[in-house]
Design a protein around this motif. Structure first.
Motif, PDB file in Angstrom:
ATOM      1  N   ASN A 226       0.838  -1.202   0.000  1.00 19.75           N
ATOM      2  CA  ASN A 226       0.000   0.000   0.000  1.00 19.75           C
ATOM      3  C   ASN A 226       0.875   1.254   0.000  1.00 19.75           C
ATOM      4  N   LYS A 227       0.206   2.374  -0.172  1.00 21.19           N
ATOM      5  CA  LYS A 227       0.914   3.648  -0.251  1.00 21.19           C
ATOM      6  C   LYS A 227       1.598   4.001   1.061  1.00 21.19           C
ATOM      7  N   GLU A 228       0.984   3.629   2.170  1.00 19.87           N
ATOM      8  CA  GLU A 228       1.545   3.961   3.482  1.00 19.87           C
ATOM      9  C   GLU A 228       2.892   3.264   3.693  1.00 19.87           C
ATOM     10  N   THR A 229       3.001   2.022   3.230  1.00 24.85           N
ATOM     11  CA  THR A 229       4.247   1.273   3.399  1.00 24.85           C
ATOM     12  C   THR A 229       5.378   1.877   2.574  1.00 24.85           C
ATOM     13  N   LYS A 231       6.275   4.692   2.684  1.00 29.19           N
ATOM     14  CA  LYS A 231       6.988   5.605   3.577  1.00 29.19           C
ATOM     15  C   LYS A 231       8.274   4.947   4.083  1.00 29.19           C
ATOM     16  N   TRP A 255       0.527   4.528  -5.877  1.00 33.81           N
ATOM     17  CA  TRP A 255       1.420   4.668  -4.723  1.00 33.81           C
ATOM     18  C   TRP A 255       2.566   5.633  -4.987  1.00 33.81           C
ATOM     19  N   ASN A 319       8.761  -5.353   5.540  1.00 37.31           N
ATOM     20  CA  ASN A 319       8.375  -4.558   6.715  1.00 37.31           C
ATOM     21  C   ASN A 319       9.312  -4.801   7.894  1.00 37.31           C
TER      22      ASN A 319
END
Length: 336
Positions: A226-229, A231, A255, A319
């Motif tokens: 996702n786009k948040e990851t 970051k 993204w 992650n």
């Protein structure tokens, strides 16, 4: 058509607002190799208005000759004006091979010139060579959705034409001592030849980093999630002094912007370090980054194609891997 009458290698030296485009210099580098194999001249074709001063740069980057066409009607690119001047010169001087950069302008100009000259055009080439007998240009490009590479020759028509995307080839080292003939060519061009008029040029101002110039790229694919990851990738890029990039899948998911896409339908890059995060490594993506000096792949799937292409393959959850990389880089910096 007598093919024997056609000699020499031409490169379209694209300029915008009096600034040479990088792909033109890269094409001169590859054109130099082709011309040397054939034992012929390498000619740069420069069009515009009050741009003769750029010719010396083209010589320094490999041209044996520069043909300069200057006219107020050539100041801003229009398909009609550029096509007419180039085709008239090509019919007069008969080049054997003609290369054009696959920029927005080149993708418009190349097909029109090829059609006007009744010849073929191989688009988006990734490799250029000459056959063993020195008869044909061998232009290689991805085909069938990038699932195989096709090598194409234009046997019966001249000039042999190809377009190449920026970043595929490397420009030669600049040699300012090189001497070559710079010729201001004469041609006929009137307002009646140009069906369109450029009324106003509006430039979009965006703080876009050119990923083809980056030394370190942290690139994310569908596996980022996702786009948040993304970051996380930006954090890693920040500590390493790099730039974030993306695969086609990541861009299509919104993204990252299209300007940062690596691959066959994006940009070709060759950084010192390329870190592929959650990228499977389809041939379309590999075509855009396989010439990177050092490739690091982070992926849960040990059998993903990107892992075979990587110099260092890390099997794991990005992650968990990326935060550890960030910590290691920070610790190394603190100990220096």
């Amino acid at each position: 058509m007598n093919i024997a009458d056609y000699k020499g290698v031409w490169v379209f030296a694209e300029q915008r607002d009096g600034e040479l485009q990088k792909v033109s210099l890269e094409l001169l580098g590859e054109g130099r190799k082709i011309a040397d194999k054939l034992g012929v001249k390498l000619t740069a074709l420069l069009l515009g208005d009050k741009i003769e001063g750029l010719a010396k740069n083209l010589v320094a980057y490999g041209a044996d000759e520069v043909l300069v066409a200057e006219d107020p009607l050539l100041k801003n690119y229009t398909t009609d004006a550029y096509t007419k001047v180039i085709c008239d010169l090509a019919n007069e001087k008969k080049p054997d091979i003609f290369f054009i950069g696959a920029t927005f302008i080149g993708r418009d100009l190349g097909p029109r010139v090829a059609a006007r000259l009744s010849t073929g055009l191989t688009a988006d080439c990734t490799s250029l060579d000459i056959d063993e007998e020195g008869r044909y240009l061998l232009a290689t490009r991805p085909a069938f959705g990038g699932n195989l590479m096709a090598t194409i020759a234009c046997a019966d028509h001249r000039p042999q034409m190809a377009t190449v995307r920026p970043g595929v080839f490397e420009k030669l080292a600049k040699d300012e001592s090189k001497v070559a003939n710079i010729e201001k060519v004469s041609f006929e061009l009137s307002e009646n030849d140009v069906r369109t008029k450029v009324v106003k040029v509006v430039k979009e101002h965006k703080d876009i980093v050119d990923i083809s110039e980056a030394n370190i790229l942290i690139s994310g694919g569908r596996g980022v999630g996702n786009k948040e990851t993304f970051k996380l990738l930006q954090d890693l890029a920040e500590v390493m002094g790099g730039t974030v990039a993306a695969s086609r899948a990541a861009v299509e998911n919104g993204w990252l912007e299209r300007d940062y896409q690596v691959g066959q339908t994006g940009k070709t890059v060759r950084p010192n370090i390329y870190i592929a995060c959650g990228i499977s490594g389809a041939i379309q993506h590999l075509a855009g980054m396989q010439d990177s000096d050092y490739i690091i792949a982070i992926n849960k799937d040990a059998t993903a194609p990107i892992m075979k292409a990587a110099d260092l393959a890390i099997v794991g959850d990005l992650n968990k891997v990326i935060p550890e990389l960030i910590a290691q880089v920070k610790a190394r910096k603190e100990n220096q």
